[in-house]
Design a protein around this motif. Structure first.
Motif, PDB file in Angstrom:
ATOM      1  N   TYR A   1       0.980  -1.234  -0.046  1.00 14.97           N
ATOM      2  CA  TYR A   1       0.128   0.242  -0.053  1.00 14.97           C
ATOM      3  C   TYR A   1       0.731   1.394   0.028  1.00 14.97           C
ATOM      4  O   TYR A   1       0.264   2.445  -0.225  1.00 14.97           O
ATOM      5  N   MET A   2       2.239   1.136   0.297  1.00 16.04           N
ATOM      6  CA  MET A   2       3.085   2.321   0.096  1.00 16.04           C
ATOM      7  C   MET A   2       3.997   2.209  -0.528  1.00 16.04           C
ATOM      8  O   MET A   2       4.741   3.438  -0.795  1.00 16.04           O
ATOM      9  N   ASN A   3       4.182   0.927  -1.447  1.00 15.98           N
ATOM     10  CA  ASN A   3       5.144   0.939  -2.374  1.00 15.98           C
ATOM     11  C   ASN A   3       6.631   1.075  -1.817  1.00 15.98           C
ATOM     12  O   ASN A   3       7.515   1.583  -2.483  1.00 15.98           O
ATOM     13  N   TRP A   4       6.690   0.774  -0.485  1.00 17.18           N
ATOM     14  CA  TRP A   4       8.427   0.813  -0.028  1.00 17.18           C
ATOM     15  C   TRP A   4       8.813  -0.828  -0.137  1.00 17.18           C
ATOM     16  O   TRP A   4       8.335  -1.578  -1.042  1.00 17.18           O
ATOM     17  N   GLU A   5      10.052  -0.679  -0.040  1.00 16.61           N
ATOM     18  CA  GLU A   5      10.811  -1.913  -0.206  1.00 16.61           C
ATOM     19  C   GLU A   5      11.440  -2.612   0.654  1.00 16.61           C
ATOM     20  O   GLU A   5      12.132  -1.518   1.514  1.00 16.61           O
ATOM     21  N   VAL A   6      11.960  -3.822   1.131  1.00 15.64           N
ATOM     22  CA  VAL A   6      12.654  -4.256   1.860  1.00 15.64           C
ATOM     23  C   VAL A   6      14.194  -3.929   1.595  1.00 15.64           C
ATOM     24  O   VAL A   6      14.555  -4.512   0.333  1.00 15.64           O
ATOM     25  N   LYS A   7      14.881  -3.229   2.326  1.00 12.66           N
ATOM     26  CA  LYS A   7      16.281  -2.918   2.079  1.00 12.66           C
ATOM     27  C   LYS A   7      17.073  -3.851   2.961  1.00 12.66           C
ATOM     28  O   LYS A   7      18.205  -4.378   2.509  1.00 12.66           O
TER      29      LYS A   7
ATOM     30  N   GLN B   1      -6.766  10.025  -5.313  1.00  9.07           N
ATOM     31  CA  GLN B   1      -6.690   8.628  -6.025  1.00  9.07           C
ATOM     32  C   GLN B   1      -5.927   7.892  -5.018  1.00  9.07           C
ATOM     33  O   GLN B   1      -6.648   6.652  -4.663  1.00  9.07           O
ATOM     34  N   VAL B   2      -4.864   8.192  -3.993  1.00  9.45           N
ATOM     35  CA  VAL B   2      -4.891   7.374  -2.962  1.00  9.45           C
ATOM     36  C   VAL B   2      -5.754   7.302  -2.117  1.00  9.45           C
ATOM     37  O   VAL B   2      -5.766   6.089  -1.508  1.00  9.45           O
ATOM     38  N   HIS B   3      -6.326   8.090  -1.736  1.00  8.29           N
ATOM     39  CA  HIS B   3      -7.469   8.392  -0.801  1.00  8.29           C
ATOM     40  C   HIS B   3      -8.705   7.146  -1.075  1.00  8.29           C
ATOM     41  O   HIS B   3      -8.893   6.428  -0.263  1.00  8.29           O
ATOM     42  N   ASN B   4      -8.834   7.340  -2.404  1.00  4.99           N
ATOM     43  CA  ASN B   4      -9.883   6.186  -3.072  1.00  4.99           C
ATOM     44  C   ASN B   4      -9.272   4.804  -2.867  1.00  4.99           C
ATOM     45  O   ASN B   4     -10.239   3.888  -2.374  1.00  4.99           O
ATOM     46  N   HIS B   5      -8.203   4.699  -3.139  1.00  2.00           N
ATOM     47  CA  HIS B   5      -7.555   3.241  -3.283  1.00  2.00           C
ATOM     48  C   HIS B   5      -7.650   2.642  -1.801  1.00  2.00           C
ATOM     49  O   HIS B   5      -8.006   1.494  -1.612  1.00  2.00           O
ATOM     50  N   PHE B   6      -7.241   3.501  -0.898  1.00  2.00           N
ATOM     51  CA  PHE B   6      -7.145   2.890   0.579  1.00  2.00           C
ATOM     52  C   PHE B   6      -8.712   2.662   0.780  1.00  2.00           C
ATOM     53  O   PHE B   6      -8.768   1.698   1.554  1.00  2.00           O
ATOM     54  N   GLY B   7      -9.538   3.616   0.710  1.00  2.00           N
ATOM     55  CA  GLY B   7     -10.992   3.231   1.246  1.00  2.00           C
ATOM     56  C   GLY B   7     -11.576   2.014   0.543  1.00  2.00           C
ATOM     57  O   GLY B   7     -12.336   1.465   1.153  1.00  2.00           O
ATOM     58  N   GLU B   8     -11.251   1.928  -0.807  1.00  2.00           N
ATOM     59  CA  GLU B   8     -11.789   0.698  -1.471  1.00  2.00           C
ATOM     60  C   GLU B   8     -11.355  -0.643  -1.055  1.00  2.00           C
ATOM     61  O   GLU B   8     -11.672  -1.326  -1.201  1.00  2.00           O
ATOM     62  N   ASN B   9     -10.032  -0.421  -0.226  1.00  2.00           N
ATOM     63  CA  ASN B   9      -9.581  -1.762   0.313  1.00  2.00           C
ATOM     64  C   ASN B   9      -9.566  -1.860   1.577  1.00  2.00           C
ATOM     65  O   ASN B   9      -9.050  -2.445   2.452  1.00  2.00           O
TER      66      ASN B   9
ATOM     67  N   GLN C   1      -1.469  22.601   2.702  1.00  2.00           N
ATOM     68  CA  GLN C   1      -1.345  21.511   1.980  1.00  2.00           C
ATOM     69  C   GLN C   1      -2.444  20.503   2.382  1.00  2.00           C
ATOM     70  O   GLN C   1      -3.029  20.459   3.305  1.00  2.00           O
ATOM     71  N   GLN C   2      -2.591  19.601   1.344  1.00  2.27           N
ATOM     72  CA  GLN C   2      -3.886  18.510   1.680  1.00  2.27           C
ATOM     73  C   GLN C   2      -3.049  17.401   2.286  1.00  2.27           C
ATOM     74  O   GLN C   2      -2.156  16.814   1.993  1.00  2.27           O
ATOM     75  N   TYR C   3      -3.982  16.849   3.360  1.00  2.38           N
ATOM     76  CA  TYR C   3      -3.542  15.749   3.767  1.00  2.38           C
ATOM     77  C   TYR C   3      -4.785  14.764   4.132  1.00  2.38           C
ATOM     78  O   TYR C   3      -5.841  15.117   4.170  1.00  2.38           O
ATOM     79  N   PHE C   4      -4.662  13.553   4.573  1.00  4.86           N
ATOM     80  CA  PHE C   4      -5.564  12.777   5.150  1.00  4.86           C
ATOM     81  C   PHE C   4      -4.493  11.565   6.171  1.00  4.86           C
ATOM     82  O   PHE C   4      -3.638  11.261   5.665  1.00  4.86           O
ATOM     83  N   ASP C   5      -5.360  11.265   7.226  1.00  8.93           N
ATOM     84  CA  ASP C   5      -4.844  10.291   7.959  1.00  8.93           C
ATOM     85  C   ASP C   5      -5.220   8.975   7.671  1.00  8.93           C
ATOM     86  O   ASP C   5      -6.475   8.840   7.150  1.00  8.93           O
ATOM     87  N   PHE C   6      -4.485   7.768   7.822  1.00  6.38           N
ATOM     88  CA  PHE C   6      -4.830   6.574   7.525  1.00  6.38           C
ATOM     89  C   PHE C   6      -4.215   5.784   8.591  1.00  6.38           C
ATOM     90  O   PHE C   6      -3.311   5.858   9.260  1.00  6.38           O
ATOM     91  N   TRP C   7      -4.685   4.496   8.678  1.00  8.29           N
ATOM     92  CA  TRP C   7      -4.308   3.492   9.902  1.00  8.29           C
ATOM     93  C   TRP C   7      -3.853   2.241   9.221  1.00  8.29           C
ATOM     94  O   TRP C   7      -4.629   1.538   8.619  1.00  8.29           O
ATOM     95  N   ALA C   8      -2.574   2.101   9.362  1.00  5.37           N
ATOM     96  CA  ALA C   8      -1.881   1.050   8.729  1.00  5.37           C
ATOM     97  C   ALA C   8      -1.936  -0.326   9.247  1.00  5.37           C
ATOM     98  O   ALA C   8      -1.829  -0.306  10.484  1.00  5.37           O
ATOM     99  N   THR C   9      -1.804  -1.447   8.611  1.00  6.82           N
ATOM    100  CA  THR C   9      -1.804  -2.725   9.149  1.00  6.82           C
ATOM    101  C   THR C   9      -2.988  -3.136   9.903  1.00  6.82           C
ATOM    102  O   THR C   9      -3.914  -2.289  10.369  1.00  6.82           O
TER     103      THR C   9
END
Length: 271
Positions: free
Chosen positions: A31-37, A96-104, A118-126
């Motif tokens: 969901y955040m497109n990070w990578e395991v380093k 778009q990110v906000h919509n994607h999170f909500g849909e999932n 600036q535009q923000y939104f809070d989200f609750w991960a995992t």
């Protein structure tokens, strides 16, 4: 040494329950497109039975420990009030990110304008519901989340500005007290001219005030070991509430945390 040594922003840690560690890795990759380093088995404190540590880039580590006691640094409250500290991450096309999170099925707030416009939104991960904050930035060309600022909610902007300058050594970049916020800065580790941005923002009058040890921990670094321990003692002598030093006191990584006048937790390390 100066009573307040030079502090450098050094990324941060996300505390994850032991049994959820691998699931959390997959969530942040998906969901955040990070990578395991890097992945490590580690013992952040001699009282830990076992530990896991995964680097996901941008100085961000997922940390999990097994222990029979509450350690000075490695613990987090869950299922309580969210801290007034928002670790913010920039993403292109925030709607778009906000919509994607909500849909999932990811819990999100509405998109809102932050104190800086600036535009923000809070989200609750995992599955643990760890709160992070998305910030819109359409100058970003790639997908995924990039580092931004840390926002800290306080009751009195002028009192807190003075406190963070006196006890943390932050510098004021912009004073927008009349608009409800100030922009402060620290240097960045591994960067000769980089600045980390910290925004103090006015809390609403009915906000909860008190200590909250959340799972999100933006981290600062003191480079000299003697300065690290002297800083901890200085804060205590000055009446600032501090946790005990955790880690390996003789040699190796050491950490402690302290609280600002509103109960916001600030984290310091040396390694």
């Amino acid at each position: 040494m100066k009573v307040v040594p030079e502090l450098f922003y050094d990324g941060g840690e996300i505390d994850v329950l032991w049994d959820n560690h691998d699931q959390a890795i997959n969530w942040y990759l998906t969901y955040m497109n990070w990578e395991v380093k890097r992945k490590e088995s580690w013992w952040p404190d001699q009282r830990v039975q076992s530990g896991k540590m995964t680097h996901l880039g941008y100085g961000t580590w997922l940390n999990s420990v097994l222990t029979l006691q509450k350690l000075p640094f490695h613990y987090a409250e869950r299922g309580s009030v969210d801290p007034h500290i928002r670790w913010c991450w920039r993403a292109k096309n925030i709607q778009q990110v906000h919509n994607h999170f909500g849909e999932n099925g990811i819990r999100v707030t509405d998109i809102y304008f932050g104190p800086d416009g600036q535009q923000y939104f809070d989200f609750w991960a995992t599955v643990e519901g760890t709160r992070l904050t998305a910030e819109g930035d359409d100058t970003i060309k790639s997908n995924g989340f990039k580092p931004s600022c840390t926002r800290i909610g306080v009751r009195d902007l002028r009192v807190s500005s003075k406190w963070y300058q006196e006890f943390v050594g932050m510098s004021v970049l912009e004073d927008h007290t009349e608009e409800g916020y100030l922009v402060l800065a620290l240097k960045v580790n591994h960067s000769s001219d980089g600045k980390s941005i910290w925004i103090l923002e006015q809390l609403p009058s009915d906000a909860y005030i008190g200590k909250i040890d959340g799972p999100i921990r933006p981290l600062t670094l003191v480079k000299d070991r003697m300065d690290f321990f002297a800083y901890h003692q200085f804060l205590r002598d000055s009446g600032v509430e501090c946790g005990e030093v955790g880690g390996f006191l003789e040699r190796g990584r050491v950490l402690f945390h302290f609280y600002d006048p509103d109960g916001n937790r600030f984290n310091v390390s040396h390694c």
